[in-house]
Design a protein around this motif. Structure first.
Motif, PDB file in Angstrom:
ATOM      1  N   ALA A   1       0.764  -1.103  -0.018  1.00  0.00           N
ATOM      2  CA  ALA A   1       0.107   0.072   0.082  1.00  0.00           C
ATOM      3  C   ALA A   1       0.938   1.372   0.110  1.00  0.00           C
ATOM      4  O   ALA A   1       0.530   2.349  -0.672  1.00  0.00           O
ATOM      5  N   ALA A   2       1.847   1.365   0.932  1.00  0.00           N
ATOM      6  CA  ALA A   2       3.006   2.427   0.866  1.00  0.00           C
ATOM      7  C   ALA A   2       3.620   2.563  -0.568  1.00  0.00           C
ATOM      8  O   ALA A   2       3.778   3.639  -0.971  1.00  0.00           O
ATOM      9  N   ASP A   3       3.699   1.474  -1.323  1.00  0.00           N
ATOM     10  CA  ASP A   3       4.591   1.651  -2.644  1.00  0.00           C
ATOM     11  C   ASP A   3       3.498   1.979  -3.560  1.00  0.00           C
ATOM     12  O   ASP A   3       4.035   2.941  -4.456  1.00  0.00           O
ATOM     13  N   VAL A   4       2.363   1.816  -3.552  1.00  0.00           N
ATOM     14  CA  VAL A   4       1.324   2.223  -4.639  1.00  0.00           C
ATOM     15  C   VAL A   4       0.931   3.691  -4.259  1.00  0.00           C
ATOM     16  O   VAL A   4       0.911   4.446  -5.304  1.00  0.00           O
ATOM     17  N   ALA A   5       1.076   4.164  -2.974  1.00  0.00           N
ATOM     18  CA  ALA A   5       0.763   5.608  -2.506  1.00  0.00           C
ATOM     19  C   ALA A   5       1.958   6.316  -3.283  1.00  0.00           C
ATOM     20  O   ALA A   5       1.348   7.645  -3.440  1.00  0.00           O
ATOM     21  N   ALA A   6       3.033   5.683  -3.157  1.00  0.00           N
ATOM     22  CA  ALA A   6       4.277   6.551  -3.563  1.00  0.00           C
ATOM     23  C   ALA A   6       4.291   6.678  -5.389  1.00  0.00           C
ATOM     24  O   ALA A   6       4.549   7.496  -5.878  1.00  0.00           O
ATOM     25  N   ALA A   7       3.691   5.405  -6.096  1.00  0.00           N
ATOM     26  CA  ALA A   7       3.813   5.363  -7.160  1.00  0.00           C
ATOM     27  C   ALA A   7       2.614   5.931  -8.044  1.00  0.00           C
ATOM     28  O   ALA A   7       2.826   6.490  -9.195  1.00  0.00           O
ATOM     29  N   LEU A   8       1.379   5.768  -7.505  1.00  0.00           N
ATOM     30  CA  LEU A   8       0.249   6.334  -8.171  1.00  0.00           C
ATOM     31  C   LEU A   8       0.335   7.707  -8.680  1.00  0.00           C
ATOM     32  O   LEU A   8      -0.067   8.193  -9.575  1.00  0.00           O
ATOM     33  N   PRO A   9       0.608   8.661  -7.555  1.00  0.00           N
ATOM     34  CA  PRO A   9       0.692  10.276  -8.221  1.00  0.00           C
ATOM     35  C   PRO A   9       1.611  10.430  -9.170  1.00  0.00           C
ATOM     36  O   PRO A   9       1.059  11.284 -10.215  1.00  0.00           O
ATOM     37  N   ALA A  10       2.786   9.823  -9.238  1.00  0.00           N
ATOM     38  CA  ALA A  10       3.466  10.104 -10.356  1.00  0.00           C
ATOM     39  C   ALA A  10       2.937   9.550 -11.722  1.00  0.00           C
ATOM     40  O   ALA A  10       3.199   9.975 -12.864  1.00  0.00           O
ATOM     41  N   GLN A  11       2.313   8.306 -11.544  1.00  0.00           N
ATOM     42  CA  GLN A  11       1.729   7.705 -12.853  1.00  0.00           C
ATOM     43  C   GLN A  11       0.706   8.717 -13.290  1.00  0.00           C
ATOM     44  O   GLN A  11       0.269   8.649 -14.464  1.00  0.00           O
ATOM     45  N   ILE A  12      -0.301   9.070 -12.425  1.00  0.00           N
ATOM     46  CA  ILE A  12      -1.453   9.851 -12.761  1.00  0.00           C
ATOM     47  C   ILE A  12      -1.045  11.226 -13.494  1.00  0.00           C
ATOM     48  O   ILE A  12      -1.478  11.705 -14.463  1.00  0.00           O
ATOM     49  N   ALA A  13       0.254  11.810 -12.926  1.00  0.00           N
ATOM     50  CA  ALA A  13       1.055  13.005 -13.674  1.00  0.00           C
ATOM     51  C   ALA A  13       1.484  12.839 -14.936  1.00  0.00           C
ATOM     52  O   ALA A  13       1.396  13.611 -15.772  1.00  0.00           O
ATOM     53  N   ARG A  14       1.865  11.478 -15.095  1.00  0.00           N
ATOM     54  CA  ARG A  14       2.678  11.196 -16.459  1.00  0.00           C
ATOM     55  C   ARG A  14       1.255  11.305 -17.505  1.00  0.00           C
ATOM     56  O   ARG A  14       1.443  11.581 -18.503  1.00  0.00           O
ATOM     57  N   ALA A  15       0.196  10.565 -17.077  1.00  0.00           N
ATOM     58  CA  ALA A  15      -1.145  10.551 -17.854  1.00  0.00           C
ATOM     59  C   ALA A  15      -1.591  11.793 -18.327  1.00  0.00           C
ATOM     60  O   ALA A  15      -1.757  12.037 -19.444  1.00  0.00           O
ATOM     61  N   LYS A  16      -1.724  12.638 -17.274  1.00  0.00           N
ATOM     62  CA  LYS A  16      -2.178  13.979 -17.475  1.00  0.00           C
ATOM     63  C   LYS A  16      -1.119  14.697 -18.547  1.00  0.00           C
ATOM     64  O   LYS A  16      -1.932  15.646 -19.187  1.00  0.00           O
ATOM     65  N   ALA A  17       0.059  14.514 -18.407  1.00  0.00           N
ATOM     66  CA  ALA A  17       0.712  15.069 -19.460  1.00  0.00           C
ATOM     67  C   ALA A  17       0.762  14.576 -20.906  1.00  0.00           C
ATOM     68  O   ALA A  17       1.147  15.618 -21.822  1.00  0.00           O
ATOM     69  N   LEU A  18      -0.067  13.755 -21.072  1.00  0.00           N
ATOM     70  CA  LEU A  18      -0.380  13.100 -22.473  1.00  0.00           C
ATOM     71  C   LEU A  18      -1.680  13.873 -22.920  1.00  0.00           C
ATOM     72  O   LEU A  18      -2.627  13.794 -22.180  1.00  0.00           O
ATOM     73  N   PRO A  19      -1.730  14.172 -24.230  1.00  0.00           N
ATOM     74  CA  PRO A  19      -2.849  14.776 -24.798  1.00  0.00           C
ATOM     75  C   PRO A  19      -4.039  13.808 -24.820  1.00  0.00           C
ATOM     76  O   PRO A  19      -5.438  14.191 -24.742  1.00  0.00           O
ATOM     77  N   GLY A  20      -3.846  12.426 -24.709  1.00  0.00           N
ATOM     78  CA  GLY A  20      -5.034  11.456 -24.770  1.00  0.00           C
ATOM     79  C   GLY A  20      -5.786  11.434 -23.581  1.00  0.00           C
ATOM     80  O   GLY A  20      -7.048  11.263 -23.690  1.00  0.00           O
ATOM     81  N   PHE A  21      -5.286  12.120 -22.486  1.00  0.00           N
ATOM     82  CA  PHE A  21      -6.066  12.234 -21.219  1.00  0.00           C
ATOM     83  C   PHE A  21      -6.316  13.519 -20.821  1.00  0.00           C
ATOM     84  O   PHE A  21      -7.086  13.748 -19.704  1.00  0.00           O
ATOM     85  N   LEU A  22      -6.448  14.417 -21.742  1.00  0.00           N
ATOM     86  CA  LEU A  22      -6.675  15.811 -21.707  1.00  0.00           C
ATOM     87  C   LEU A  22      -7.982  16.008 -21.111  1.00  0.00           C
ATOM     88  O   LEU A  22      -8.357  16.725 -20.012  1.00  0.00           O
ATOM     89  N   SER A  23      -8.902  15.403 -21.856  1.00  0.00           N
ATOM     90  CA  SER A  23     -10.357  15.871 -21.275  1.00  0.00           C
ATOM     91  C   SER A  23     -10.696  15.033 -19.774  1.00  0.00           C
ATOM     92  O   SER A  23     -11.595  15.294 -19.290  1.00  0.00           O
ATOM     93  N   SER A  24     -10.082  13.874 -19.838  1.00  0.00           N
ATOM     94  CA  SER A  24     -10.547  12.767 -18.608  1.00  0.00           C
ATOM     95  C   SER A  24      -9.859  13.093 -17.277  1.00  0.00           C
ATOM     96  O   SER A  24     -10.429  13.126 -16.068  1.00  0.00           O
TER      97      SER A  24
END
Length: 406
Positions: free
Chosen positions: A17-40
């Motif tokens: 759970a601690a590892d997920v808590a550390a990894a998820l925010p960075a992964q969501i940030a990577r997704a947000k930086a891609l145009p495919g996720f812009l609207s969602s």
């Protein structure tokens, strides 16, 4: 050979759970930086997505959306960056839909799958997955490389040549669809060849118990992996053969088909996967497969969550009276009424006519009171039956087509 592929497989629940808590925010940030996720994802605060529970508030991404985006915005649709030097392949799946692939650090994470069946540096793997356009061949190739095994890149077909090569080289392990290994073994017997295959990792189809037993009778241990072209490895069997253990590089949720709403533990639902691969950060990707969480921990010692394996397809779209009815529409019907917990559409025939029956789990109310909501959500009128909360089967089916066409 170590019993486990790495220390990730035996983490405590708190550490995972601690590892997920550390990894998820960075992964969501990577997704947000891609145009495919812009609207969602544009309005999502990445820092707040630190758990599986937090993920449940994000939109679901469906494969059809990838296809639509790729037609509009190029081969990867803005969901991955083709200029990324870690991406060295582009594969094509039916649709067509294109997926990226990389060669670094067991990019598809299939090393864990091969290790679980005992494949290692002393093995030669006859890889009978296709290397042509689709990624399956490269997925198992990279997995074999990760465990130090050598590979015969056999692909599909040409069974006599497969037998000849297996006999000449002395292949000890098989990777491919469950049934093709039997074809190779039967052909070897016909040719009078004794093969040295004692391990098999299979996917891309159902491994029926009778077939697994036939392989066992021939001295072959056969275990299944579960993955997709988009996500790589999702889950795999261990020697315990009790369900499938979730891969350490993904987060899996089981949700009501057509929604992003998690089901109760143990209920059947659609498999959603969030990948932790930084090169292809798919978030809440709907596989279209049905499964259920298997409670408890695997006897093999691996500690991650388990699922029961493949239990059918979540895409239960049916054409009734000339109109398509989809799981998302049934979910919208349920959402309209606070007292409704679940609904199920049943398609039958009366004479030469389609009949649609909508069963609604509700704490009360007149069946006809839901008529307008049914017509609005499903675009069809149908018979309505009120059932008590908890009465509908917990099998993941929201559209049941009982019509016979033979």
């Amino acid at each position: 050979m170590s019993r486990f592929f790495d220390d990730l497989e035996t983490r405590s629940a708190d550490q995972r759970a601690a590892d997920v808590a550390a990894a998820l925010p960075a992964q969501i940030a990577r997704a947000k930086a891609l145009p495919g996720f812009l609207s969602s994802l544009s309005s999502v605060d990445s820092a707040t997505i630190t758990s599986v529970e937090a993920l449940a508030g994000l939109p679901v991404l469906r494969k059809s959306e990838l296809g639509t985006a790729q037609k509009a915005n190029g081969p990867l649709g803005g969901f991955a960056d083709l200029s990324n030097p870690n991406i060295v392949h582009v594969f094509q799946s039916p649709g067509p839909i294109y997926e990226p692939g990389g060669q670094t650090s067991d990019w598809f994470r299939f090393g864990r799958v091969l290790h679980a069946v005992g494949i290692g540096a002393d093995d030669i793997v006859q890889n009978c997955f296709s290397y042509h356009l689709t990624p399956a061949g490269m997925m198992f190739e990279s997995g074999a490389r990760a465990v130090g095994a050598k590979v015969l890149p056999a692909g599909v077909g040409q069974t006599e040549m497969q037998v000849r090569a297996a006999a000449d080289i002395g292949t000890t392990a098989y990777a491919g669809t469950p049934d093709y290994l039997k074809i190779i073994l039967d052909k070897a017997e016909e040719m009078g060849e004794k093969l040295a295959i004692t391990k098999a990792t299979v996917g891309g189809g159902a491994l029926f118990p009778s077939l697994r037993q036939e392989y066992a009778d021939r001295g072959i241990t056969c275990l299944q992996g579960y993955g997709t072209a988009d996500l790589g490895s999702i889950a795999y069997e261990s020697e315990a053969m009790e369900g499938m253990i979730i891969d350490e590089g993904v987060i899996v949720e089981i949700v009501t088909p057509g929604t992003g709403t998690p089901v109760a533990p143990g209920e059947v639902g659609e498999v959603l996967v969030t990948s932790l691969n930084p090169d292809y950060p798919l978030v809440r990707f709907a596989t279209g497969d049905l499964s259920a969480i298997l409670p408890g921990q695997s006897p093999c010692g691996r500690t991650n969550m388990r699922i029961k394996g493949w239990m059918g397809r979540a895409d239960q779209t049916a054409k009734i009276k000339g109109m398509f009815v989809r799981p998302e529409q049934v979910a919208a019907l349920v959402a309209k009424h606070e007292e409704v917990s679940k609904a199920r559409v049943i398609a039958t025939r009366s004479g030469e006519m389609d009949v649609m029956t909508v069963q609604i789990e509700s704490t009360g109310g007149d069946a006809q009171a839901y008529g307008a909501s049914v017509a609005d959500a499903l675009k069809l009128k149908g018979q309505i039956e009120i059932v008590a909360p908890g009465a509908l089967p917990k099998d993941g089916i929201v559209i049941e087509d009982q019509r016979k066409y033979d």
